[in-house]
Design a protein around this motif. Sequence first.
Motif, PDB file in Angstrom:
ATOM      1  N   CYS A  87       0.834  -1.199   0.000  1.00 55.09           N
ATOM      2  CA  CYS A  87       0.000   0.000   0.000  1.00 55.09           C
ATOM      3  C   CYS A  87       0.878   1.263   0.000  1.00 55.09           C
ATOM      4  CB  CYS A  87      -0.941   0.018   1.207  1.00 55.09           C
ATOM      5  SG  CYS A  87      -2.001   1.483   1.247  1.00 55.09           S
ATOM      6  N   PRO A  88       0.788   2.094  -1.046  1.00 59.77           N
ATOM      7  CA  PRO A  88       1.679   3.253  -1.147  1.00 59.77           C
ATOM      8  C   PRO A  88       1.353   4.380  -0.158  1.00 59.77           C
ATOM      9  CG  PRO A  88       0.116   3.293  -2.950  1.00 59.77           C
ATOM     10  CD  PRO A  88      -0.097   1.987  -2.220  1.00 59.77           C
ATOM     11  N   THR A  89       0.168   4.375   0.425  1.00 65.17           N
ATOM     12  CA  THR A  89      -0.223   5.458   1.332  1.00 65.17           C
ATOM     13  C   THR A  89      -0.303   5.004   2.788  1.00 65.17           C
ATOM     14  OG1 THR A  89      -2.574   5.012   1.020  1.00 65.17           O
ATOM     15  CG2 THR A  89      -1.537   6.613  -0.482  1.00 65.17           C
ATOM     16  N   GLU A  90       0.044   3.759   3.056  1.00 65.29           N
ATOM     17  CA  GLU A  90      -0.021   3.178   4.400  1.00 65.29           C
ATOM     18  C   GLU A  90      -1.428   3.286   4.980  1.00 65.29           C
ATOM     19  OE1 GLU A  90       3.156   4.917   6.710  1.00 65.29           O
ATOM     20  OE2 GLU A  90       4.674   3.927   5.491  1.00 65.29           O
ATOM     21  N   ALA A  91      -2.419   3.049   4.128  1.00 61.64           N
ATOM     22  CA  ALA A  91      -3.819   3.073   4.554  1.00 61.64           C
ATOM     23  C   ALA A  91      -4.204   1.792   5.295  1.00 61.64           C
ATOM     24  CB  ALA A  91      -4.733   3.270   3.347  1.00 61.64           C
ATOM     25  N   LEU A  92      -3.410   0.734   5.161  1.00 60.22           N
ATOM     26  CA  LEU A  92      -3.726  -0.569   5.748  1.00 60.22           C
ATOM     27  C   LEU A  92      -2.764  -0.902   6.879  1.00 60.22           C
ATOM     28  CD1 LEU A  92      -4.182  -2.497   2.384  1.00 60.22           C
ATOM     29  CD2 LEU A  92      -5.938  -1.337   3.742  1.00 60.22           C
ATOM     30  N   ALA A  93      -3.300  -1.485   7.935  1.00 64.31           N
ATOM     31  CA  ALA A  93      -2.469  -1.898   9.071  1.00 64.31           C
ATOM     32  C   ALA A  93      -3.088  -3.151   9.683  1.00 64.31           C
ATOM     33  CB  ALA A  93      -2.381  -0.782  10.106  1.00 64.31           C
ATOM     34  N   TYR A  94      -2.347  -4.241   9.656  1.00 62.62           N
ATOM     35  CA  TYR A  94      -2.837  -5.517  10.169  1.00 62.62           C
ATOM     36  C   TYR A  94      -2.102  -5.862  11.452  1.00 62.62           C
ATOM     37  CZ  TYR A  94      -3.960 -10.470  10.399  1.00 62.62           C
ATOM     38  OH  TYR A  94      -4.397 -11.699  10.809  1.00 62.62           O
TER      39      TYR A  94
END
Length: 137
Positions: A87-94
């Motif tokens: 993800c290029p915008t760091e919108a995801l975090a698991y």
Amino acid sequence: MAKKMFVDIERCIGCWTCAMACKMCHDLADDEYRVTVRTNGSGAGIDRPEGVYPDLHMSWQPIYQKSCTWCAERQAEGLMPMCEYECPTEALAYGDVDDPESPFAQAYKRCEDKGFRIFEPEPEEGEKAGVVYACRQ
């Protein structure tokens, strides 16, 4: 130890990198997706904003399918899910919701501190549970 995916809708730009990274990592067929990206706009078609110029609004929302495994094979090697990694915008975090050092908990706190609305909708048919979203609205 419950693990979930956190999606910061304000950071998502609708690029579909998460979906394409998943397809490439898992060698999925052309018509097979484990994650798609929904456009939140007028409903008149993909990438159509709601509102009247100059007050137009549109956002994007990654939607995970039940077939998603959060890249279990990558996690077994200590790696993050491919969608999050690419993800290029760091919108995801698991990560582990109870571990304050996990990417999930850190993203949750960042959005909570900004006063974002944080929600975990009931999955629609075919969608995976365990996805938490955050947005300004």
